[in-house]
Design a protein around this motif. Structure first.
Motif, PDB file in Angstrom:
ATOM      1  N   MET A 160       0.858  -1.183   0.000  1.00 55.12           N
ATOM      2  CA  MET A 160       0.000   0.000   0.000  1.00 55.12           C
ATOM      3  C   MET A 160       0.896   1.236   0.000  1.00 55.12           C
ATOM      4  O   MET A 160       1.921   1.244   0.669  1.00 55.12           O
ATOM      5  CB  MET A 160      -0.896   0.006   1.244  1.00 55.12           C
ATOM      6  CG  MET A 160      -1.900   1.122   1.312  1.00 55.12           C
ATOM      7  SD  MET A 160      -3.284   0.941   0.164  1.00 55.12           S
ATOM      8  CE  MET A 160      -4.124  -0.482   0.831  1.00 55.12           C
ATOM      9  N   HIS A 179      -3.357   2.385  -2.999  1.00 52.44           N
ATOM     10  CA  HIS A 179      -2.964   3.574  -2.247  1.00 52.44           C
ATOM     11  C   HIS A 179      -4.093   4.036  -1.337  1.00 52.44           C
ATOM     12  O   HIS A 179      -5.245   3.668  -1.515  1.00 52.44           O
ATOM     13  CB  HIS A 179      -2.532   4.710  -3.184  1.00 52.44           C
ATOM     14  CG  HIS A 179      -3.608   5.169  -4.094  1.00 52.44           C
ATOM     15  ND1 HIS A 179      -3.970   4.484  -5.227  1.00 52.44           N
ATOM     16  CD2 HIS A 179      -4.419   6.243  -4.031  1.00 52.44           C
ATOM     17  CE1 HIS A 179      -4.965   5.113  -5.826  1.00 52.44           C
ATOM     18  NE2 HIS A 179      -5.258   6.182  -5.122  1.00 52.44           N
ATOM     19  N   TYR A 180      -3.688   4.808  -0.349  1.00 47.54           N
ATOM     20  CA  TYR A 180      -4.617   5.346   0.640  1.00 47.54           C
ATOM     21  C   TYR A 180      -4.211   6.791   0.870  1.00 47.54           C
ATOM     22  O   TYR A 180      -3.055   7.066   1.172  1.00 47.54           O
ATOM     23  CB  TYR A 180      -4.509   4.539   1.946  1.00 47.54           C
ATOM     24  CG  TYR A 180      -5.474   4.974   3.018  1.00 47.54           C
ATOM     25  CD1 TYR A 180      -6.741   4.418   3.103  1.00 47.54           C
ATOM     26  CD2 TYR A 180      -5.113   5.921   3.968  1.00 47.54           C
ATOM     27  CE1 TYR A 180      -7.632   4.800   4.092  1.00 47.54           C
ATOM     28  CE2 TYR A 180      -5.994   6.314   4.966  1.00 47.54           C
ATOM     29  CZ  TYR A 180      -7.242   5.755   5.014  1.00 47.54           C
ATOM     30  OH  TYR A 180      -8.119   6.141   5.995  1.00 47.54           O
ATOM     31  N   TYR A 240      -2.133  -0.762   7.794  1.00 49.66           N
ATOM     32  CA  TYR A 240      -2.151  -1.966   6.968  1.00 49.66           C
ATOM     33  C   TYR A 240      -2.146  -3.218   7.839  1.00 49.66           C
ATOM     34  O   TYR A 240      -2.888  -4.158   7.603  1.00 49.66           O
ATOM     35  CB  TYR A 240      -0.944  -1.982   6.022  1.00 49.66           C
ATOM     36  CG  TYR A 240      -1.014  -3.108   5.031  1.00 49.66           C
ATOM     37  CD1 TYR A 240      -1.781  -2.977   3.874  1.00 49.66           C
ATOM     38  CD2 TYR A 240      -0.358  -4.307   5.259  1.00 49.66           C
ATOM     39  CE1 TYR A 240      -1.876  -4.010   2.976  1.00 49.66           C
ATOM     40  CE2 TYR A 240      -0.454  -5.351   4.354  1.00 49.66           C
ATOM     41  CZ  TYR A 240      -1.215  -5.195   3.222  1.00 49.66           C
ATOM     42  OH  TYR A 240      -1.315  -6.227   2.341  1.00 49.66           O
TER      43      TYR A 240
END
Length: 141
Positions: free
Chosen positions: A22, A60-61, A125
């Motif tokens: 991520m 992605h975040y 995560y």
């Protein structure tokens, strides 16, 4: 950021792509104290990095500053958010030189924030953080 810098960022993502679980980016906002030209330039750079992430189809975040700060910084400590972030970075990453250069006397806010966002990312995560309620559910492995 020059075009060659974006290419270097893209190359770095490509090189480690298979290891990326991520990518965490801090959401940006216009700051009233900054000029429109500097904000346009900053936003353009952020958008180009986000474009690289999208083009490579990396998960992605996008995290708001308040989210990572609430989760990573110690509760009930006195001082500004920047001071608390620096102190937490020094505690969690004692071997990392937080200065912009060897000549600098103070920690670089960008380095501090990047480390704290990465710490948020590891915790988010690993524990599936529900950022709306900030409750943690352990991930089963």
């Amino acid at each position: 950021v020059s075009q060659s810098r974006y290419e270097a960022i893209a190359d770095m993502f490509i090189e480690v792509r298979s290891d990326i679980k991520m990518v965490y980016l801090e959401e940006i906002f216009a700051m009233p104290s900054q000029g429109s030209a500097s904000m346009l330039s900053f936003g353009k750079g952020w958008g180009q990095i986000l474009g690289v992430i999208h083009a490579l189809k990396l998960p992605h975040y996008i995290v708001r500053a308040q989210e990572w700060q609430k989760y990573v910084l110690p509760k009930g400590k006195a001082g500004t958010t920047k001071l608390r972030a620096r102190q937490q970075a020094e505690k969690l990453f004692p071997s990392v030189d937080l200065r912009a250069s060897e000549r600098a006397k103070l920690a670089h806010e960008g380095k501090v924030d990047a480390l704290m966002i990465s710490e948020f990312g590891v915790r988010h995560y690993k524990h599936r953080l529900d950022v709306t309620s900030l409750s943690i559910e352990k991930v089963e492995e």
